[in-house]
Design an enzyme around this catalytic site. Sequence first.
Site, PDB file in Angstrom:
ATOM      1  N   ASN A  38       0.835  -1.214   0.000  1.00  6.90           N
ATOM      2  CA  ASN A  38       0.000   0.000   0.000  1.00  6.90           C
ATOM      3  C   ASN A  38       0.868   1.262   0.000  1.00  6.90           C
ATOM      4  OD1 ASN A  38       0.955   0.186   2.576  1.00  6.90           O
ATOM      5  ND2 ASN A  38      -1.039   0.036   3.603  1.00  6.90           N
ATOM      6  N   LEU A  39       2.182   1.081  -0.110  1.00  2.91           N
ATOM      7  CA  LEU A  39       3.150   2.184  -0.218  1.00  2.91           C
ATOM      8  C   LEU A  39       3.062   3.160   0.960  1.00  2.91           C
ATOM      9  CD1 LEU A  39       2.900   2.887  -4.083  1.00  2.91           C
ATOM     10  CD2 LEU A  39       4.447   1.334  -2.887  1.00  2.91           C
ATOM     11  N   ASN A  41       4.857   3.151   3.509  1.00  6.15           N
ATOM     12  CA  ASN A  41       6.214   3.498   3.965  1.00  6.15           C
ATOM     13  C   ASN A  41       7.240   3.216   2.871  1.00  6.15           C
ATOM     14  OD1 ASN A  41       7.926   4.495   6.024  1.00  6.15           O
ATOM     15  ND2 ASN A  41       8.616   2.420   6.482  1.00  6.15           N
ATOM     16  N   ASP A  64      -3.849  -3.002   0.044  1.00  6.61           N
ATOM     17  CA  ASP A  64      -3.629  -3.158   1.477  1.00  6.61           C
ATOM     18  C   ASP A  64      -3.987  -4.589   1.880  1.00  6.61           C
ATOM     19  OD1 ASP A  64      -4.050  -2.928   4.369  1.00  6.61           O
ATOM     20  OD2 ASP A  64      -3.893  -0.769   3.985  1.00  6.61           O
ATOM     21  N   SER A 130      11.135 -10.856  14.293  1.00  5.48           N
ATOM     22  CA  SER A 130      12.171  -9.921  14.746  1.00  5.48           C
ATOM     23  C   SER A 130      12.796 -10.425  16.038  1.00  5.48           C
ATOM     24  CB  SER A 130      11.503  -8.567  14.990  1.00  5.48           C
ATOM     25  OG  SER A 130      12.353  -7.719  15.716  1.00  5.48           O
ATOM     26  N   TYR A 154       4.660  -2.901  19.026  1.00  2.42           N
ATOM     27  CA  TYR A 154       5.201  -3.477  17.787  1.00  2.42           C
ATOM     28  C   TYR A 154       5.647  -4.919  18.039  1.00  2.42           C
ATOM     29  CZ  TYR A 154       8.739  -4.734  14.350  1.00  2.42           C
ATOM     30  OH  TYR A 154       9.486  -5.423  13.425  1.00  2.42           O
ATOM     31  N   LYS A 158       4.420  -8.937  16.647  1.00  6.67           N
ATOM     32  CA  LYS A 158       5.252 -10.041  16.128  1.00  6.67           C
ATOM     33  C   LYS A 158       5.007 -11.312  16.944  1.00  6.67           C
ATOM     34  CE  LYS A 158       7.304  -7.777  12.812  1.00  6.67           C
ATOM     35  NZ  LYS A 158       6.861  -8.002  11.436  1.00  6.67           N
ATOM     36  N   ASN A 203      16.448   4.280  13.405  1.00  6.52           N
ATOM     37  CA  ASN A 203      17.517   3.279  13.472  1.00  6.52           C
ATOM     38  C   ASN A 203      18.882   3.920  13.242  1.00  6.52           C
ATOM     39  OD1 ASN A 203      15.067   1.345  12.058  1.00  6.52           O
ATOM     40  ND2 ASN A 203      16.063   0.673  13.922  1.00  6.52           N
ATOM     41  N   ARG A 297      18.290   5.496  25.687  1.00  7.85           N
ATOM     42  CA  ARG A 297      16.940   5.502  25.120  1.00  7.85           C
ATOM     43  C   ARG A 297      16.111   4.474  25.877  1.00  7.85           C
ATOM     44  NH1 ARG A 297      16.397   4.108  18.763  1.00  7.85           N
ATOM     45  NH2 ARG A 297      17.158   2.103  19.539  1.00  7.85           N
TER      46      ARG A 297
HETATM   47  P1  NAD Z   1       9.446  -1.156   5.384  1.00  4.31           P
HETATM   48  O1  NAD Z   1       8.536  -0.230   6.081  1.00  4.31           O
HETATM   49  O2  NAD Z   1      10.500  -0.585   4.509  1.00  4.31           O
HETATM   50  O3  NAD Z   1       8.620  -2.220   4.542  1.00  4.31           O
HETATM   51  C1  NAD Z   1       7.319  -2.637   4.897  1.00  4.31           C
HETATM   52  C2  NAD Z   1       6.465  -2.523   3.655  1.00  4.31           C
HETATM   53  O4  NAD Z   1       5.147  -2.960   3.965  1.00  4.31           O
HETATM   54  C3  NAD Z   1       6.352  -1.078   3.148  1.00  4.31           C
HETATM   55  O5  NAD Z   1       6.585  -1.060   1.765  1.00  4.31           O
HETATM   56  C4  NAD Z   1       4.914  -0.686   3.466  1.00  4.31           C
HETATM   57  O6  NAD Z   1       4.417   0.250   2.541  1.00  4.31           O
HETATM   58  C5  NAD Z   1       4.222  -2.034   3.403  1.00  4.31           C
HETATM   59  N1  NAD Z   1       2.987  -2.146   4.199  1.00  4.31           N
HETATM   60  C6  NAD Z   1       2.820  -1.850   5.513  1.00  4.31           C
HETATM   61  N2  NAD Z   1       1.562  -2.131   5.876  1.00  4.31           N
HETATM   62  C7  NAD Z   1       0.925  -2.622   4.781  1.00  4.31           C
HETATM   63  C8  NAD Z   1      -0.389  -3.075   4.533  1.00  4.31           C
HETATM   64  N3  NAD Z   1      -1.329  -3.067   5.469  1.00  4.31           N
HETATM   65  N4  NAD Z   1      -0.683  -3.533   3.301  1.00  4.31           N
HETATM   66  C9  NAD Z   1       0.238  -3.518   2.312  1.00  4.31           C
HETATM   67  N5  NAD Z   1       1.499  -3.088   2.484  1.00  4.31           N
HETATM   68  C10 NAD Z   1       1.833  -2.638   3.716  1.00  4.31           C
HETATM   69  O7  NAD Z   1      10.100  -2.088   6.498  1.00  4.31           O
HETATM   70  P2  NAD Z   1      11.248  -3.168   6.375  1.00  4.31           P
HETATM   71  O8  NAD Z   1      12.396  -2.701   7.194  1.00  4.31           O
HETATM   72  O9  NAD Z   1      11.458  -3.545   4.968  1.00  4.31           O
HETATM   73  O10 NAD Z   1      10.577  -4.354   7.183  1.00  4.31           O
HETATM   74  C11 NAD Z   1       9.923  -5.439   6.534  1.00  4.31           C
HETATM   75  C12 NAD Z   1       9.411  -6.391   7.593  1.00  4.31           C
HETATM   76  O11 NAD Z   1      10.500  -6.841   8.390  1.00  4.31           O
HETATM   77  C13 NAD Z   1       8.407  -5.764   8.565  1.00  4.31           C
HETATM   78  O12 NAD Z   1       7.423  -6.730   8.864  1.00  4.31           O
HETATM   79  C14 NAD Z   1       9.247  -5.485   9.799  1.00  4.31           C
HETATM   80  O13 NAD Z   1       8.484  -5.494  10.984  1.00  4.31           O
HETATM   81  C15 NAD Z   1      10.232  -6.639   9.770  1.00  4.31           C
HETATM   82  N6  NAD Z   1      11.482  -6.351  10.490  1.00  4.31           N
HETATM   83  C16 NAD Z   1      12.224  -5.257  10.119  1.00  4.31           C
HETATM   84  C17 NAD Z   1      13.400  -4.981  10.813  1.00  4.31           C
HETATM   85  C18 NAD Z   1      14.220  -3.762  10.482  1.00  4.31           C
HETATM   86  O14 NAD Z   1      15.044  -3.351  11.312  1.00  4.31           O
HETATM   87  N7  NAD Z   1      14.091  -3.163   9.312  1.00  4.31           N
HETATM   88  C19 NAD Z   1      13.812  -5.818  11.849  1.00  4.31           C
HETATM   89  C20 NAD Z   1      13.036  -6.924  12.178  1.00  4.31           C
HETATM   90  C21 NAD Z   1      11.862  -7.184  11.473  1.00  4.31           C
HETATM   91  C1  WQD Z   2      20.864   0.265  17.460  1.00  2.00           C
HETATM   92  C2  WQD Z   2      21.801   0.816  18.534  1.00  2.00           C
HETATM   93  C3  WQD Z   2      20.716   2.327  20.048  1.00  2.00           C
HETATM   94  C4  WQD Z   2      19.846   5.399  17.055  1.00  2.00           C
HETATM   95  C5  WQD Z   2      15.295  -1.832  16.454  1.00  2.00           C
HETATM   96  C6  WQD Z   2      14.007  -2.449  16.934  1.00  2.00           C
HETATM   97  C7  WQD Z   2      14.024  -3.936  16.661  1.00  2.00           C
HETATM   98  C8  WQD Z   2      14.331  -4.212  15.194  1.00  2.00           C
HETATM   99  C9  WQD Z   2      15.564  -3.509  14.738  1.00  2.00           C
HETATM  100  C10 WQD Z   2      12.248  -4.376  14.011  1.00  2.00           C
HETATM  101  C11 WQD Z   2      21.175   0.868  19.919  1.00  2.00           C
HETATM  102  C12 WQD Z   2      21.762   3.060  19.238  1.00  2.00           C
HETATM  103  C13 WQD Z   2      20.289   4.251  17.674  1.00  2.00           C
HETATM  104  C14 WQD Z   2      20.436   6.647  17.403  1.00  2.00           C
HETATM  105  C15 WQD Z   2      21.873   5.495  18.952  1.00  2.00           C
HETATM  106  N1  WQD Z   2      13.270  -3.733  14.337  1.00  2.00           N
HETATM  107  N2  WQD Z   2      21.280   4.299  18.610  1.00  2.00           N
HETATM  108  N3  WQD Z   2      21.427   6.643  18.339  1.00  2.00           N
HETATM  109  O1  WQD Z   2      16.922  -0.614  18.846  1.00  2.00           O
HETATM  110  O2  WQD Z   2      18.566  -2.469  18.269  1.00  2.00           O
HETATM  111  O3  WQD Z   2      16.379  -2.406  17.178  1.00  2.00           O
HETATM  112  O4  WQD Z   2      15.465  -2.097  15.056  1.00  2.00           O
HETATM  113  O5  WQD Z   2      11.884  -5.460  14.344  1.00  2.00           O
HETATM  114  O6  WQD Z   2      12.782  -4.416  17.036  1.00  2.00           O
HETATM  115  O7  WQD Z   2      13.867  -2.205  18.324  1.00  2.00           O
HETATM  116  O8  WQD Z   2      18.035  -0.717  16.559  1.00  2.00           O
HETATM  117  O9  WQD Z   2      19.083   0.890  15.041  1.00  2.00           O
HETATM  118  O10 WQD Z   2      17.388   1.731  16.714  1.00  2.00           O
HETATM  119  O11 WQD Z   2      19.620   0.962  17.538  1.00  2.00           O
HETATM  120  O12 WQD Z   2      22.768   5.553  19.798  1.00  2.00           O
HETATM  121  O13 WQD Z   2      20.053   7.710  16.903  1.00  2.00           O
HETATM  122  O14 WQD Z   2      22.102   2.177  18.183  1.00  2.00           O
HETATM  123  O15 WQD Z   2      20.681   2.785  21.372  1.00  2.00           O
HETATM  124  O16 WQD Z   2      22.200   0.600  20.834  1.00  2.00           O
HETATM  125  P1  WQD Z   2      17.498  -1.525  17.847  1.00  2.00           P
HETATM  126  P2  WQD Z   2      18.478   0.778  16.392  1.00  2.00           P
END
Ligand code: NAD
Ligand code: WQD
Length: 342
Positions: A38-39, A41, A64, A130, A154, A158, A203, A297
């Site tokens: 659904n774009l 993000n 969506d 995650s 969040y 999961k 991040n 944080r």
């Molecule tokens: P992202 O936001 O770049 O990608 C998610 C995509 O899903 C986006 O393109 C968004 O537009 C789309 N989306 C969201 N809700 C939707 C809906 N209801 N219908 C259709 N499309 C939808 O995020 P990402 O970093 O690529 O993460 C992808 C997956 O991996 C997510 O499920 C996220 O929770 C999981 N994940 C990400 C991280 C990370 O640090 N990036 C870590 C652990 C898990």
């Molecule tokens: C990494 C380290 C911060 C930003 C998150 C989600 C986790 C997963 C991955 C989805 C930490 C430090 C960060 C900044 C900083 N996502 N930091 N200044 O918190 O390990 O994980 O993303 O599933 O669920 O919680 O990743 O990249 O935010 O932080 O000092 O501006 O960098 O404290 O030690 P995190 P992060």
Amino acid sequence: MRSYDKAHLLITGGAGYIGSHACIEFLNAGYDIVVIDNLCNSSQESLNRVQKITNKSLKFVYGDICDVKILKKIFSEYNFEAVIHFAGLKAVGQSVNKPIEYFNNNIIGTIHLLQVMQESNVKKIVFSSSATVYGKPEKLPIKETFPRSATNPYGRTKLIIEDMLKDICVDKLWHVALLRYFNPVGAHSSGLIGEDPRDIPNNLLPYVSQVALGKLKRLSVYGNDYPTIDGTGVRDYIHVVDLVKAHVKALEYLNAGNAGIHAWNLGVGKGYSVLQVVDAFERLNKIKVPYEITARRKGDVAECYADPTKANNELIWQTEKTLEDMMVDSWRWQVNNPTGYS
Ligand code: NAD
Ligand code: WQD
């Protein structure tokens, strides 16, 4: 009558950061793919670039996953062999302020998806979980068998989705992979696709890149009084290209007849501190990243890294990229695309 009898993969959230990199791997592995996104993000431009990089085409549906009608429509049009499910909202801080939005989008969206999959007899799914499901781990490195808990809405989405997927496996025809990502960073080596946060990044790596570019003034390093090598937080950073390769392996594992639910940690198995990351970024890219030490944080743990042995052995998968690759590739993407896809 289906418009396409040939087997396809459905990739939800395929226009996003990880999904777009996964599209490349699946296309290169010979799969035909349909992306639904659904774009909210992301930008469709990521998929144009995926097609440019691979010189292969994919089909895109703007929609969506909470919309059952559109799901039913595409499941009637295509013969899906499996779903790779990335779609979801992922900002931890935002989820604390908007829990219902997160429950609705991530959980209800997944329920609708599973319902339509079941009706269409498509019972294979690779789910983006995650490391957040481990809450505050008592021991390191983290193994898949460790207790799970949620520390924010969040993370709860999961956990709940993992549990739902476990419950549906009472039907022995389901094949489910839970991929628990640690900290995905980096970008495709072409510099054409990468992470494009809509707002100020949460991040570390996107923040560091935008500071280096001069878009943000300085990095706040959240605490230097943790019991770690230099007092700053330690995480298991994994290159996004290594990460998505494990998705192809996980699907192959399910395709080999391994029914039921399987969980794998996707990490390198080694942690780096915030200051080690900043130092590597500066050194390799020859650019300064001004920073200041600020308070911790809320909700952060001192250290978090995976034991990836189960994925190494069962998926026959190893990470290949180094911290250096992660830093150089992140910067190449940022420099080539200072305003992301826009
Ligand atoms: P992202 O936001 O770049 O990608 C998610 C995509 O899903 C986006 O393109 C968004 O537009 C789309 N989306 C969201 N809700 C939707 C809906 N209801 N219908 C259709 N499309 C939808 O995020 P990402 O970093 O690529 O993460 C992808 C997956 O991996 C997510 O499920 C996220 O929770 C999981 N994940 C990400 C991280 C990370 O640090 N990036 C870590 C652990 C898990
Ligand atoms: C990494 C380290 C911060 C930003 C998150 C989600 C986790 C997963 C991955 C989805 C930490 C430090 C960060 C900044 C900083 N996502 N930091 N200044 O918190 O390990 O994980 O993303 O599933 O669920 O919680 O990743 O990249 O935010 O932080 O000092 O501006 O960098 O404290 O030690 P995190 P992060």
